[in-house]
Design an enzyme around this catalytic site. Structure first.
Site, short mmCIF file in Angstrom:
data_model
loop_
_atom_site.label_atom_id
_atom_site.label_comp_id
_atom_site.label_asym_id
_atom_site.label_seq_id
_atom_site.Cartn_x
_atom_site.Cartn_y
_atom_site.Cartn_z
CG HIS A 64 38.35 43.16 45.04
ND1 HIS A 64 38.67 42.32 44.09
CD2 HIS A 64 37.14 43.85 44.63
CE1 HIS A 64 37.88 42.33 43.13
NE2 HIS A 64 36.94 43.39 43.26
CG ASN A 96 41.32 40.72 42.31
OD1 ASN A 96 40.79 40.46 43.23
ND2 ASN A 96 41.53 41.90 42.03
CG ASP A 154 35.93 41.43 39.75
OD1 ASP A 154 34.78 41.57 39.17
OD2 ASP A 154 36.27 41.89 40.49
CG ASP A 317 33.68 46.05 42.93
OD1 ASP A 317 34.60 45.44 43.29
OD2 ASP A 317 33.65 46.70 41.68
N GLY A 336 38.72 51.49 41.77
CA GLY A 336 38.29 50.89 42.88
C GLY A 336 38.03 51.68 43.98
ZN LIG Z 1 34.60 43.85 38.70
#
Ligand SMILES: [Zn+2]
Length: 438
Positions: A64, A96, A154, A317, A336
Site C-alpha cells: 500500500h 485503496n 483488497d 502487505d 496494518g
Molecule cells: Zn488485504
C-alpha cells in the site's frame, strides 16, 4: 553502459541456475552469463559480489503506497525508497488510495510517479469494483492497457458472490488475476485480533479463522466455475491453506501469498507474550493487522505450506500508518504494519536459517513466482535478454532494524530493534544500482 557483477553465487530457479557465474549487463538488460574465470569485457563497471547471492529482482505483490490521497503516511517515492532498501525491485500497490485506483488515469498516475522517483518499478493493481464499493465492475480492460497487472478490492472484499462471479468472468476475459483478500465481514465485523484463547484473555473482540476460510472456499468454487485465475492474498489459517492445496490438486487456477508477519508472529504478540516480547508491550497496535496474527497451530500450517509448495509467494502487505493513528487504543487503531525493509530478514530468520527452505526456494517465492503470476515479461529471471532487475543478498550479514532510520514515511512495525542475519545489500533496476549498502 556496461556493468559486470562478478564472483557472485547466481541463483535463478527460472533457468535452473545455482552456482558461480558473472552477470554482464548492457543497456539495462542481461547480456550474458560468464563462467568463473572468464575475462571481463573491456570498459565495464565491476561489482564484486564475492560471498553474495545474485538473484533475479524481488517483486512484492502486495503493498500500500497511499498515493494519491494519504501522502502523510507514504508516497510512491518514499515507498519505493523503502522497497529498494529491502531488496525489492518491483512493488504492486493495492488500489485503496483516495481516489481509489479504479480507472486508467489513476493507474497511469501511479506509474508516472514511480518513474519520476526512479527507484523501484511500480505495477499497480486496479480495483475490481468502482470505488471498491462492491457493486459496479471497474473498467478492467482500460486499467490493464494503462499498466495494471491484476485486480482486487483488497481490504474491502467483494461481499456478493454474484458480483464476484461476474468480476471473475470479466477479469478472465482480460487475462487479469483477481486477488482476493478473503474475509467474510459478517463473521469478522468488530473484530480486532484472532478469535481464540488470547482474545478472550485480553477482552478483545476476535476475528475467527472461519471468516477467512468461508471466503476462500467460496472464491475457489467461483474460480472453478469461471476458469478465472484467483490469487489469495495473505493466507493466514490452516483451513485456508488446506483448501488451496486441495484446489491446486483439482486443477483450479489458484495461487496464493503469505506475509512475513504471519509466518513469524502469533496472537501471543498481542498479549506481549513469546518471541522476545514483554508483557508491558501488550496491546501494541503494531500487532494489529487484517488478517490478524493467528495462533501457533495456524502459523505452523503456513510454514508447512511454504515448505511443500502450496504457497507461491511472499508478499509484505506493507501498510504504512501515521504514528498518531497507531497511537489510538487497540480497538480504534487502523489495521496494518510496514514490511518492505524487514521481510527478507524475517524470511532468513524463520525459513532459511531454520533449514525449512533453501535460498533457491526463497528466490522462487520472492521473484520467479510473482513474475509468473502477474505475467511480468522479462522479469523474475536472469536469462540473457531479460530486464536487468537484480537483488544481491548477503545471507550472513548481521544487522539490526532501526525503524527511526526507515525510508518509509511511517514506522508502524512490531520489528523495531530486531536483530537479523541476512540482508539485501544491493538492488539493481534495469542495470542501474538503485540501492547499495554503504
Ligand atoms: Zn488485504
Amino acid at each position: 553502459m556496461k556493468l559486470l557483477i562478478t564472483n557472485g553465487h547466481v541463483i535463478d530457479p527460472s533457468a535452473q541456475l545455482n552456482g558461480g557465474r558473472s552477470l554482464l549487463i548492457e543497456d539495462g538488460r542481461i547480456a550474458a552469463l560468464l563462467s568463473p574465470g572468464e575475462a571481463a569485457p573491456e570498459g565495464c563497471e565491476v561489482f564484486d559480489a564475492s560471498g553474495l547471492v545474485v538473484a533475479p529482482g524481488f517483486i512484492d505483490m502486495h503493498v500500500h503506497l497511499r498515493e494519491p490521497g494519504h501522502e502523510h503516511k507514504e508516497t510512491i517515492a518514499s515507498g519505493c525508497a523503502a522497497a529498494v532498501a529491502g531488496g525489492w525491485t518491483s512493488v504492486c500497490p493495492m488500489p485503496n488510495t483516495d481516489p481509489v485506483n479504479d480507472n486508467a488515469a489513476i493507474t497511469r498516475y501511479m506509474i508516472e510517479q514511480a518513474e519520476r522517483a526512479g527507484l523501484a518499478n511500480v505495477f499497480p493493481i486496479g480495483a475490481v469494483t468502482k470505488d471498491s464499493a462492491g457493486s459496479e465492475l471497474a473498467e478492467m480492460g482500460e486499467m490493464k492497457a494503462a499498466g495494471a497487472v491484476a485486480v482486487s478490492d483488497d481490504g474491502r472484499p467483494v461481499a456478493s458472490a454474484g458480483i464476484m462471479r461476474r468480476a471473475m468472468q470479466y477479469a478472465a476475459d482480460f487475462s487479469l488475476p483477481v486477488i482476493d483478500h478473503c474475509e467474510d465481514k459478517s463473521l469478522s465485523a468488530g473484530g480486532v485480533m484472532h478469535e481464540g484463547r488470547i482474545s478472550l484473555l485480553l477482552g478483545l473482540k476476535g476475528m475467527p479463522a472461519l471468516a477467512e476460510e468461508v471466503d476462500v472456499v467460496r472464491d475457489l468454487l467461483l474460480a472453478k466455475e469461471t476458469g478465472a485465475h484467483i490469487h489469495i492474498a495473505h493466507v493466514s489459517t490452516k483451513g485456508a491453506v488446506e483448501a488451496v492445496r486441495r484446489a491446486k490438486q483439482e486443477g483450479i487456477r489458484v495461487t496464493c501469498e503469505v506475509t512475513p508477519h504471519h509466518f513469524t508472529l502469533t496472537d501471543e504478540a498481542v498479549a506481549g507474550l513469546g518471541d522476545g516480547h514483554s508483557p508491558d508491550s501488550a496491546y501494541d497496535t503494531n500487532t494489529k493487522m487484517a488478517p490478524p496474527l493467528r495462533s501457533e497451530q495456524h502459523r505452523q500450517a503456513i510454514v508447512e505450506a511454504i515448505a511443500d509448495g502450496t504457497i507461491d509467494a511472499i508478499a509484505t502487505d506493507h501498510a504504512p500508518h501515521h504514528a498518531d493513528e497507531k497511537a489510538l487504543e487497540y480497538d480504534r487503531a487502523p489495521f496494518g504494519i510496514t514490511g518492505l525493509e524487514t521481510a527478507l530478514g524475517l524470511a532468513f530468520e524463520r525459513l532459511v536459517h531454520t533449514g525449512i527452505i533453501g535460498i533457491e526456494r526463497l528466490v522462487e517465492l520472492c521473484s520467479t513466482n510473482p513474475a509468473r503470476i502477474f505475467g511480468l515479461e522479462g522479469r523474475g529471471t536472469l536469462r540473457p535478454g531479460s530486464i536487468a532487475d537484480i537483488t544481491v543478498i548477503d545471507p550472513t550479514l548481521e544487522w539490526r532494524y532501526d525503524a527511526a532510520a526507515t525510508r518509509s514515511r511511517s514506522r508502524n512495525t512490531p520489528f523495531d530493534g530486531r536483530a537479523f542475519t541476512g540482508k539485501a545489500v544491493a538492488t539493481i533496476i534495469s542495470g542501474r544500482i538503485a540501492f547499495r549498502l554503504p
